[in-house]
Scaffold this motif. Sequence first.
Motif, PDB file in Angstrom:
ATOM      1  N   ILE A   1     -21.829  29.237  66.451  1.00 38.82           N
ATOM      2  CA  ILE A   1     -22.261  28.048  65.714  1.00 38.82           C
ATOM      3  C   ILE A   1     -22.143  26.796  66.595  1.00 38.82           C
ATOM      4  O   ILE A   1     -22.979  25.886  66.522  1.00 38.82           O
ATOM      5  CB  ILE A   1     -21.426  27.886  64.432  1.00 38.82           C
ATOM      6  CG1 ILE A   1     -21.722  29.045  63.463  1.00 38.82           C
ATOM      7  CG2 ILE A   1     -21.722  26.559  63.755  1.00 38.82           C
ATOM      8  CD1 ILE A   1     -20.795  29.085  62.264  1.00 38.82           C
ATOM      9  N   ALA A   2     -21.122  26.755  67.450  1.00 37.22           N
ATOM     10  CA  ALA A   2     -20.895  25.582  68.300  1.00 37.22           C
ATOM     11  C   ALA A   2     -21.582  25.678  69.659  1.00 37.22           C
ATOM     12  O   ALA A   2     -21.746  24.657  70.337  1.00 37.22           O
ATOM     13  CB  ALA A   2     -19.390  25.390  68.502  1.00 37.22           C
ATOM     14  N   THR A   3     -21.992  26.867  70.060  1.00 38.58           N
ATOM     15  CA  THR A   3     -22.552  27.074  71.396  1.00 38.58           C
ATOM     16  C   THR A   3     -23.771  26.208  71.718  1.00 38.58           C
ATOM     17  O   THR A   3     -23.869  25.667  72.824  1.00 38.58           O
ATOM     18  CB  THR A   3     -22.896  28.561  71.597  1.00 38.58           C
ATOM     19  OG1 THR A   3     -21.679  29.319  71.639  1.00 38.58           O
ATOM     20  CG2 THR A   3     -23.664  28.784  72.893  1.00 38.58           C
ATOM     21  N   PRO A   4     -24.742  26.053  70.803  1.00 36.81           N
ATOM     22  CA  PRO A   4     -25.932  25.259  71.153  1.00 36.81           C
ATOM     23  C   PRO A   4     -25.611  23.825  71.568  1.00 36.81           C
ATOM     24  O   PRO A   4     -26.308  23.260  72.414  1.00 36.81           O
ATOM     25  CB  PRO A   4     -26.757  25.284  69.853  1.00 36.81           C
ATOM     26  CG  PRO A   4     -26.328  26.516  69.145  1.00 36.81           C
ATOM     27  CD  PRO A   4     -24.874  26.652  69.462  1.00 36.81           C
TER      28      PRO A   4
ATOM     29  N   ILE B   1     -30.141  23.709  63.151  1.00 35.81           N
ATOM     30  CA  ILE B   1     -30.400  24.864  62.279  1.00 35.81           C
ATOM     31  C   ILE B   1     -29.086  25.551  61.911  1.00 35.81           C
ATOM     32  O   ILE B   1     -28.834  25.881  60.748  1.00 35.81           O
ATOM     33  CB  ILE B   1     -31.347  25.861  62.972  1.00 35.81           C
ATOM     34  CG1 ILE B   1     -32.746  25.249  63.126  1.00 35.81           C
ATOM     35  CG2 ILE B   1     -31.430  27.175  62.187  1.00 35.81           C
ATOM     36  CD1 ILE B   1     -33.694  26.097  63.948  1.00 35.81           C
ATOM     37  N   MET B   2     -28.229  25.759  62.920  1.00 33.16           N
ATOM     38  CA  MET B   2     -26.930  26.396  62.683  1.00 33.16           C
ATOM     39  C   MET B   2     -26.102  25.587  61.689  1.00 33.16           C
ATOM     40  O   MET B   2     -25.501  26.141  60.758  1.00 33.16           O
ATOM     41  CB  MET B   2     -26.170  26.518  64.009  1.00 33.16           C
ATOM     42  CG  MET B   2     -26.703  27.581  64.937  1.00 33.16           C
ATOM     43  SD  MET B   2     -26.149  29.225  64.428  1.00 33.16           S
ATOM     44  CE  MET B   2     -26.174  30.059  65.998  1.00 33.16           C
TER      45      MET B   2
ATOM     46  N   ALA C   1     -27.128  23.461  59.450  1.00 40.09           N
ATOM     47  CA  ALA C   1     -27.725  23.495  58.114  1.00 40.09           C
ATOM     48  C   ALA C   1     -27.416  24.804  57.402  1.00 40.09           C
ATOM     49  O   ALA C   1     -27.063  24.815  56.209  1.00 40.09           O
ATOM     50  CB  ALA C   1     -29.233  23.288  58.218  1.00 40.09           C
ATOM     51  N   ILE C   2     -27.532  25.921  58.117  1.00 35.12           N
ATOM     52  CA  ILE C   2     -27.256  27.233  57.516  1.00 35.12           C
ATOM     53  C   ILE C   2     -25.784  27.343  57.140  1.00 35.12           C
ATOM     54  O   ILE C   2     -25.436  27.822  56.057  1.00 35.12           O
ATOM     55  CB  ILE C   2     -27.652  28.373  58.475  1.00 35.12           C
ATOM     56  CG1 ILE C   2     -29.166  28.393  58.683  1.00 35.12           C
ATOM     57  CG2 ILE C   2     -27.191  29.727  57.921  1.00 35.12           C
ATOM     58  CD1 ILE C   2     -29.629  29.424  59.691  1.00 35.12           C
ATOM     59  N   TYR C   3     -24.918  26.878  58.045  1.00 34.12           N
ATOM     60  CA  TYR C   3     -23.478  26.969  57.784  1.00 34.12           C
ATOM     61  C   TYR C   3     -23.099  26.170  56.538  1.00 34.12           C
ATOM     62  O   TYR C   3     -22.347  26.644  55.673  1.00 34.12           O
ATOM     63  CB  TYR C   3     -22.688  26.473  58.995  1.00 34.12           C
ATOM     64  CG  TYR C   3     -21.189  26.540  58.791  1.00 34.12           C
ATOM     65  CD1 TYR C   3     -20.515  27.752  58.884  1.00 34.12           C
ATOM     66  CD2 TYR C   3     -20.458  25.394  58.509  1.00 34.12           C
ATOM     67  CE1 TYR C   3     -19.142  27.822  58.689  1.00 34.12           C
ATOM     68  CE2 TYR C   3     -19.089  25.450  58.317  1.00 34.12           C
ATOM     69  CZ  TYR C   3     -18.435  26.672  58.406  1.00 34.12           C
ATOM     70  OH  TYR C   3     -17.080  26.738  58.205  1.00 34.12           O
ATOM     71  N   LYS C   4     -23.614  24.938  56.430  1.00 31.45           N
ATOM     72  CA  LYS C   4     -23.294  24.104  55.275  1.00 31.45           C
ATOM     73  C   LYS C   4     -23.893  24.677  53.989  1.00 31.45           C
ATOM     74  O   LYS C   4     -23.259  24.646  52.932  1.00 31.45           O
ATOM     75  CB  LYS C   4     -23.821  22.680  55.498  1.00 31.45           C
ATOM     76  CG  LYS C   4     -23.158  21.943  56.635  1.00 31.45           C
ATOM     77  CD  LYS C   4     -21.663  21.761  56.416  1.00 31.45           C
ATOM     78  CE  LYS C   4     -21.375  20.769  55.308  1.00 31.45           C
ATOM     79  NZ  LYS C   4     -19.930  20.511  55.141  1.00 31.45           N
ATOM     80  N   ARG C   5     -25.103  25.223  54.084  1.00 34.08           N
ATOM     81  CA  ARG C   5     -25.778  25.739  52.896  1.00 34.08           C
ATOM     82  C   ARG C   5     -25.124  27.010  52.361  1.00 34.08           C
ATOM     83  O   ARG C   5     -25.138  27.270  51.154  1.00 34.08           O
ATOM     84  CB  ARG C   5     -27.252  26.014  53.219  1.00 34.08           C
ATOM     85  CG  ARG C   5     -28.103  26.375  52.012  1.00 34.08           C
ATOM     86  CD  ARG C   5     -29.542  26.577  52.423  1.00 34.08           C
ATOM     87  NE  ARG C   5     -30.380  26.890  51.284  1.00 34.08           N
ATOM     88  CZ  ARG C   5     -30.931  26.009  50.465  1.00 34.08           C
ATOM     89  NH1 ARG C   5     -30.718  24.721  50.670  1.00 34.08           N
ATOM     90  NH2 ARG C   5     -31.687  26.381  49.453  1.00 34.08           N
TER      91      ARG C   5
END
Length: 340
Positions: free
Chosen positions: A152-155, A209-210, A212-216
Amino acid sequence: MMSYIFWNPELTAIQLGPLGIRWYSLCWIIGLLAAYFYVRRIFSDEKIPYEKFEPLYLYCFIGIIIGARLGHCIFYQPEYFLSSAKGWFEMFIPVKLFGAGVADSLSSGQWKFIGYEGLASHGGTLGLMLALLLYSRKMKLPLLFLIDAIAIATPVTACFIRLGNLMNSEIIGKPTTLPWAFVFERVDNIPRHPGQLYEAIAYCILALIMFAIYKRTSKGKKAEKVRTDFRNITGNKARYDFKASHDNKAVSGNKTLNDSTRDTKNEEKNQMSFCNRYIGTGFYFGLCLLFIFTARFFIELTKENQVDFESAMTINMGQLLSLPFVVLGAVCMWRGYKKK
Protein backbone atom coordinates in the motif's frame (compact mmCIF):
# COMPACT_ATOMS: atom_id res chain seq x y z
CA MET A 1 12.98 23.95 -29.93
CA MET A 2 12.02 26.63 -27.42
CA SER A 3 8.85 24.73 -26.46
CA TYR A 4 10.85 21.92 -24.93
CA ILE A 5 11.85 21.71 -21.27
CA PHE A 6 15.59 22.27 -20.83
CA TRP A 7 16.69 20.25 -17.82
CA ASN A 8 19.95 20.64 -15.93
CA PRO A 9 19.30 21.06 -12.18
CA GLU A 10 22.02 21.12 -9.56
CA LEU A 11 22.76 17.63 -8.29
CA THR A 12 23.12 18.83 -4.70
CA ALA A 13 19.92 19.76 -2.89
CA ILE A 14 21.37 20.75 0.49
CA GLN A 15 24.94 21.77 1.26
CA LEU A 16 25.97 21.63 4.92
CA GLY A 17 29.61 22.70 4.96
CA PRO A 18 31.65 19.92 3.35
CA LEU A 19 28.66 17.58 3.40
CA GLY A 20 26.30 17.71 0.44
CA ILE A 21 22.99 15.88 0.17
CA ARG A 22 22.08 15.13 -3.43
CA TRP A 23 18.56 15.32 -4.78
CA TYR A 24 18.61 11.59 -5.48
CA SER A 25 19.44 10.77 -1.87
CA LEU A 26 16.90 13.28 -0.59
CA CYS A 27 14.16 11.75 -2.74
CA TRP A 28 15.01 8.29 -1.39
CA ILE A 29 14.83 9.61 2.19
CA ILE A 30 11.49 11.36 1.62
CA GLY A 31 10.03 8.29 -0.09
CA LEU A 32 11.11 5.93 2.67
CA LEU A 33 9.90 8.27 5.42
CA ALA A 34 6.51 8.62 3.73
CA ALA A 35 6.22 4.84 3.56
CA TYR A 36 7.33 4.59 7.20
CA PHE A 37 4.48 6.80 8.47
CA TYR A 38 1.96 5.22 6.12
CA VAL A 39 2.71 1.67 7.26
CA ARG A 40 2.85 2.78 10.91
CA ARG A 41 -0.70 4.07 10.51
CA ILE A 42 -1.80 0.72 9.07
CA PHE A 43 -0.24 -1.12 12.02
CA SER A 44 -2.02 1.26 14.38
CA ASP A 45 -5.36 0.71 12.62
CA GLU A 46 -4.90 -3.04 13.01
CA LYS A 47 -4.09 -2.78 16.74
CA ILE A 48 -0.55 -4.09 16.31
CA PRO A 49 1.78 -2.71 19.02
CA TYR A 50 4.48 -0.24 18.06
CA GLU A 51 7.29 -2.43 19.39
CA LYS A 52 6.45 -4.96 16.68
CA PHE A 53 6.48 -2.27 14.01
CA GLU A 54 9.70 -0.58 15.09
CA PRO A 55 12.22 -3.05 13.51
CA LEU A 56 10.28 -3.25 10.22
CA TYR A 57 11.79 -0.09 8.76
CA LEU A 58 15.35 -1.37 9.24
CA TYR A 59 14.52 -4.75 7.71
CA CYS A 60 12.95 -3.09 4.66
CA PHE A 61 15.70 -0.50 4.22
CA ILE A 62 18.50 -3.08 4.28
CA GLY A 63 16.56 -5.50 2.05
CA ILE A 64 15.76 -2.84 -0.56
CA ILE A 65 19.27 -1.38 -0.72
CA ILE A 66 21.06 -4.75 -0.91
CA GLY A 67 18.55 -6.18 -3.38
CA ALA A 68 18.55 -3.08 -5.60
CA ARG A 69 22.34 -2.90 -5.64
CA LEU A 70 22.85 -6.58 -6.41
CA GLY A 71 20.07 -6.43 -9.00
CA HIS A 72 21.82 -3.65 -10.91
CA CYS A 73 25.28 -5.22 -10.70
CA ILE A 74 24.14 -8.72 -11.70
CA PHE A 75 21.45 -7.92 -14.29
CA TYR A 76 22.87 -4.79 -15.94
CA GLN A 77 26.67 -4.74 -15.50
CA PRO A 78 27.86 -8.29 -14.71
CA GLU A 79 30.85 -7.93 -17.05
CA TYR A 80 32.24 -5.18 -14.79
CA PHE A 81 31.19 -6.10 -11.27
CA LEU A 82 31.68 -9.87 -11.49
CA SER A 83 34.95 -9.95 -13.44
CA SER A 84 37.45 -8.50 -10.98
CA ALA A 85 38.18 -7.91 -7.31
CA LYS A 86 37.66 -4.17 -7.91
CA GLY A 87 34.19 -4.85 -9.26
CA TRP A 88 33.24 -7.05 -6.31
CA PHE A 89 34.56 -4.41 -3.88
CA GLU A 90 32.63 -1.59 -5.55
CA MET A 91 29.49 -3.74 -5.63
CA PHE A 92 29.25 -3.68 -1.84
CA ILE A 93 31.27 -0.60 -0.83
CA PRO A 94 29.96 2.74 -2.20
CA VAL A 95 33.30 3.98 -3.58
CA LYS A 96 34.99 4.23 -6.97
CA LEU A 97 38.51 2.79 -7.23
CA PHE A 98 40.94 4.37 -9.71
CA GLY A 99 44.07 2.30 -9.05
CA ALA A 100 45.20 -1.00 -10.55
CA GLY A 101 43.53 -3.04 -7.83
CA VAL A 102 41.76 -2.81 -4.50
CA ALA A 103 44.89 -2.67 -2.34
CA ASP A 104 46.65 -0.24 -4.69
CA SER A 105 43.66 2.11 -4.84
CA LEU A 106 43.18 2.20 -1.08
CA SER A 107 46.86 2.52 -0.16
CA SER A 108 47.54 5.31 -2.68
CA GLY A 109 44.35 7.21 -1.96
CA GLN A 110 43.03 6.64 -5.49
CA TRP A 111 39.42 6.24 -4.52
CA LYS A 112 36.34 8.42 -4.15
CA PHE A 113 33.12 8.03 -2.19
CA ILE A 114 30.27 8.19 -4.73
CA GLY A 115 27.40 6.38 -3.00
CA TYR A 116 25.62 3.51 -4.71
CA GLU A 117 25.40 4.58 -8.35
CA GLY A 118 23.17 1.95 -9.87
CA LEU A 119 20.12 0.51 -8.11
CA ALA A 120 17.60 -1.76 -9.86
CA SER A 121 13.95 -1.73 -8.79
CA HIS A 122 13.49 -5.41 -9.66
CA GLY A 123 16.32 -6.39 -7.32
CA GLY A 124 14.96 -4.03 -4.67
CA THR A 125 11.58 -5.79 -4.87
CA LEU A 126 13.18 -9.20 -4.38
CA GLY A 127 15.30 -7.89 -1.51
CA LEU A 128 12.22 -6.40 0.14
CA MET A 129 10.27 -9.66 -0.14
CA LEU A 130 13.13 -11.60 1.47
CA ALA A 131 13.42 -9.01 4.25
CA LEU A 132 9.67 -9.26 4.96
CA LEU A 133 9.91 -13.05 5.12
CA LEU A 134 12.65 -12.81 7.76
CA TYR A 135 10.75 -10.14 9.67
CA SER A 136 7.55 -12.21 9.57
CA ARG A 137 9.30 -15.20 11.13
CA LYS A 138 11.03 -13.06 13.74
CA MET A 139 7.91 -11.15 14.83
CA LYS A 140 5.39 -13.97 14.35
CA LEU A 141 3.19 -11.86 12.06
CA PRO A 142 1.43 -13.18 8.95
CA LEU A 143 3.55 -12.67 5.82
CA LEU A 144 0.53 -11.79 3.68
CA PHE A 145 -0.42 -9.00 6.07
CA LEU A 146 3.10 -7.57 5.93
CA ILE A 147 3.45 -7.61 2.16
CA ASP A 148 -0.01 -6.07 1.78
CA ALA A 149 0.82 -3.29 4.25
CA ILE A 150 4.11 -2.54 2.52
CA ALA A 151 2.48 -2.74 -0.92
CA ILE A 152 0.00 0.00 0.00
CA ALA A 153 2.90 2.37 0.79
CA THR A 154 5.28 1.25 -1.98
CA PRO A 155 3.95 3.48 -4.81
CA VAL A 156 4.74 6.61 -2.77
CA THR A 157 8.37 5.53 -2.34
CA ALA A 158 8.65 4.45 -5.98
CA CYS A 159 7.33 7.84 -7.11
CA PHE A 160 9.99 9.75 -5.18
CA ILE A 161 12.76 7.42 -6.38
CA ARG A 162 11.85 8.13 -10.00
CA LEU A 163 11.79 11.86 -9.23
CA GLY A 164 15.33 11.36 -7.91
CA ASN A 165 16.28 9.76 -11.23
CA LEU A 166 14.80 12.79 -12.99
CA MET A 167 16.91 15.16 -10.87
CA ASN A 168 19.98 13.08 -11.77
CA SER A 169 19.11 13.19 -15.50
CA GLU A 170 19.42 9.42 -15.64
CA ILE A 171 17.35 6.62 -17.19
CA ILE A 172 16.57 9.01 -20.04
CA GLY A 173 13.96 8.44 -22.74
CA LYS A 174 14.21 8.08 -26.49
CA PRO A 175 14.25 11.13 -28.77
CA THR A 176 10.83 12.67 -29.44
CA THR A 177 9.26 15.83 -30.86
CA LEU A 178 6.40 15.94 -28.33
CA PRO A 179 5.96 19.39 -26.75
CA TRP A 180 6.62 18.12 -23.22
CA ALA A 181 9.97 16.57 -24.21
CA PHE A 182 12.93 17.17 -21.89
CA VAL A 183 16.34 18.23 -23.12
CA PHE A 184 18.71 16.62 -20.61
CA GLU A 185 21.57 19.09 -21.04
CA ARG A 186 23.88 17.02 -18.88
CA VAL A 187 23.55 14.20 -21.44
CA ASP A 188 23.03 15.89 -24.83
CA ASN A 189 20.88 18.50 -26.57
CA ILE A 190 18.27 16.11 -27.97
CA PRO A 191 14.59 16.38 -26.89
CA ARG A 192 13.65 13.11 -25.18
CA HIS A 193 10.76 11.37 -23.43
CA PRO A 194 10.94 12.04 -19.65
CA GLY A 195 10.59 8.34 -18.86
CA GLN A 196 11.32 8.92 -15.19
CA LEU A 197 8.47 11.41 -14.98
CA TYR A 198 6.08 9.00 -16.73
CA GLU A 199 6.85 6.38 -14.10
CA ALA A 200 6.56 8.85 -11.23
CA ILE A 201 3.10 9.91 -12.47
CA ALA A 202 2.03 6.26 -12.87
CA TYR A 203 3.14 5.44 -9.33
CA CYS A 204 1.38 8.53 -7.97
CA ILE A 205 -1.85 7.36 -9.61
CA LEU A 206 -1.39 3.90 -8.08
CA ALA A 207 -0.80 5.47 -4.64
CA LEU A 208 -4.13 7.29 -4.92
CA ILE A 209 -5.89 4.09 -6.06
CA MET A 210 -4.38 2.13 -3.16
CA PHE A 211 -5.40 4.78 -0.66
CA ALA A 212 -8.95 4.91 -2.02
CA ILE A 213 -9.38 1.12 -1.91
CA TYR A 214 -7.89 0.89 1.58
CA LYS A 215 -10.19 3.60 2.96
CA ARG A 216 -13.26 2.20 1.18
CA THR A 217 -12.72 -1.36 2.39
CA SER A 218 -11.76 -0.54 5.98
CA LYS A 219 -14.36 -1.48 8.58
CA GLY A 220 -13.25 1.05 11.16
CA LYS A 221 -11.69 0.69 14.59
CA LYS A 222 -14.96 -0.43 16.20
CA ALA A 223 -15.56 -3.25 13.74
CA GLU A 224 -17.09 -6.27 15.40
CA LYS A 225 -14.81 -8.70 13.61
CA VAL A 226 -11.64 -7.17 14.94
CA ARG A 227 -10.94 -9.42 17.87
CA THR A 228 -7.18 -9.55 17.95
CA ASP A 229 -5.25 -7.92 20.71
CA PHE A 230 -1.64 -8.54 19.69
CA ARG A 231 -0.33 -7.33 22.99
CA ASN A 232 -2.16 -10.09 24.83
CA ILE A 233 -1.36 -12.74 22.23
CA THR A 234 2.35 -12.09 22.05
CA GLY A 235 2.55 -11.58 25.80
CA ASN A 236 1.21 -15.04 26.58
CA LYS A 237 3.66 -17.32 28.29
CA ALA A 238 3.71 -21.06 27.91
CA ARG A 239 0.69 -22.48 29.60
CA TYR A 240 0.07 -25.86 31.15
CA ASP A 241 -3.19 -27.60 31.67
CA PHE A 242 -2.81 -29.26 35.04
CA LYS A 243 -5.15 -31.97 36.19
CA ALA A 244 -5.31 -34.24 39.17
CA SER A 245 -4.39 -37.85 38.71
CA HIS A 246 -7.27 -40.28 39.28
CA ASP A 247 -5.00 -42.59 41.21
CA ASN A 248 -3.02 -40.39 43.58
CA LYS A 249 -4.73 -37.00 42.89
CA ALA A 250 -1.30 -35.53 42.29
CA VAL A 251 -0.95 -32.58 39.97
CA SER A 252 0.78 -33.38 36.68
CA GLY A 253 1.14 -31.37 33.53
CA ASN A 254 -0.46 -32.87 30.47
CA LYS A 255 1.23 -30.59 27.96
CA THR A 256 4.86 -30.14 27.04
CA LEU A 257 6.40 -26.74 26.45
CA ASN A 258 6.48 -27.37 22.70
CA ASP A 259 2.79 -28.28 22.63
CA SER A 260 1.95 -25.15 24.57
CA THR A 261 3.97 -22.94 22.22
CA ARG A 262 2.30 -24.53 19.22
CA ASP A 263 -1.15 -23.95 20.75
CA THR A 264 -0.29 -20.32 21.37
CA LYS A 265 0.74 -19.88 17.73
CA ASN A 266 -2.42 -21.58 16.52
CA GLU A 267 -4.53 -19.36 18.76
CA GLU A 268 -2.73 -16.30 17.41
CA LYS A 269 -3.32 -17.40 13.83
CA ASN A 270 -7.01 -18.20 14.39
CA GLN A 271 -7.75 -14.96 16.25
CA MET A 272 -6.22 -12.62 13.67
CA SER A 273 -8.87 -10.59 11.92
CA PHE A 274 -8.05 -7.30 10.27
CA CYS A 275 -10.01 -4.10 10.05
CA ASN A 276 -9.44 -3.86 6.31
CA ARG A 277 -11.34 -6.21 4.06
CA TYR A 278 -8.44 -7.13 1.76
CA ILE A 279 -5.35 -6.68 3.89
CA GLY A 280 -3.73 -10.00 4.72
CA THR A 281 -5.08 -11.68 1.57
CA GLY A 282 -2.31 -10.69 -0.85
CA PHE A 283 -4.70 -8.45 -2.82
CA TYR A 284 -2.77 -5.20 -2.31
CA PHE A 285 0.54 -6.94 -2.97
CA GLY A 286 -0.83 -8.32 -6.24
CA LEU A 287 -2.31 -4.98 -7.30
CA CYS A 288 0.99 -3.24 -6.57
CA LEU A 289 3.06 -5.70 -8.62
CA LEU A 290 0.57 -5.86 -11.48
CA PHE A 291 0.19 -2.08 -11.84
CA ILE A 292 3.83 -1.09 -11.31
CA PHE A 293 5.44 -3.64 -13.58
CA THR A 294 2.78 -3.39 -16.29
CA ALA A 295 3.38 0.35 -16.35
CA ARG A 296 7.11 -0.27 -16.28
CA PHE A 297 6.86 -2.68 -19.24
CA PHE A 298 5.14 -0.14 -21.50
CA ILE A 299 7.09 2.92 -20.31
CA GLU A 300 10.30 1.05 -21.17
CA LEU A 301 9.25 1.47 -24.82
CA THR A 302 9.95 5.21 -24.45
CA LYS A 303 13.30 4.80 -22.66
CA GLU A 304 16.82 4.33 -23.94
CA ASN A 305 18.55 1.05 -23.14
CA GLN A 306 20.67 1.30 -20.02
CA VAL A 307 23.40 -1.05 -21.23
CA ASP A 308 24.70 -1.94 -24.69
CA PHE A 309 23.75 -5.63 -24.74
CA GLU A 310 20.06 -4.70 -24.54
CA SER A 311 20.21 -3.51 -28.17
CA ALA A 312 20.37 -7.14 -29.32
CA MET A 313 17.33 -8.15 -27.24
CA THR A 314 13.73 -8.29 -28.52
CA ILE A 315 12.61 -6.66 -25.27
CA ASN A 316 15.04 -4.93 -22.95
CA MET A 317 16.18 -6.17 -19.56
CA GLY A 318 13.70 -4.00 -17.66
CA GLN A 319 10.78 -5.44 -19.64
CA LEU A 320 12.06 -9.00 -19.34
CA LEU A 321 12.43 -8.74 -15.56
CA SER A 322 8.96 -7.15 -15.29
CA LEU A 323 7.09 -10.11 -16.81
CA PRO A 324 7.40 -12.54 -13.84
CA PHE A 325 6.23 -9.79 -11.46
CA VAL A 326 3.21 -9.04 -13.67
CA VAL A 327 2.18 -12.71 -13.61
CA LEU A 328 2.78 -13.02 -9.85
CA GLY A 329 0.83 -9.81 -9.25
CA ALA A 330 -2.17 -11.00 -11.28
CA VAL A 331 -2.28 -14.33 -9.44
CA CYS A 332 -1.98 -12.75 -5.97
CA MET A 333 -4.55 -10.07 -6.72
CA TRP A 334 -7.09 -12.62 -8.04
CA ARG A 335 -6.59 -15.00 -5.11
CA GLY A 336 -6.84 -12.14 -2.63
CA TYR A 337 -10.07 -10.91 -4.23
CA LYS A 338 -11.59 -14.41 -4.20
CA LYS A 339 -10.77 -14.86 -0.52
CA LYS A 340 -13.10 -12.00 0.38
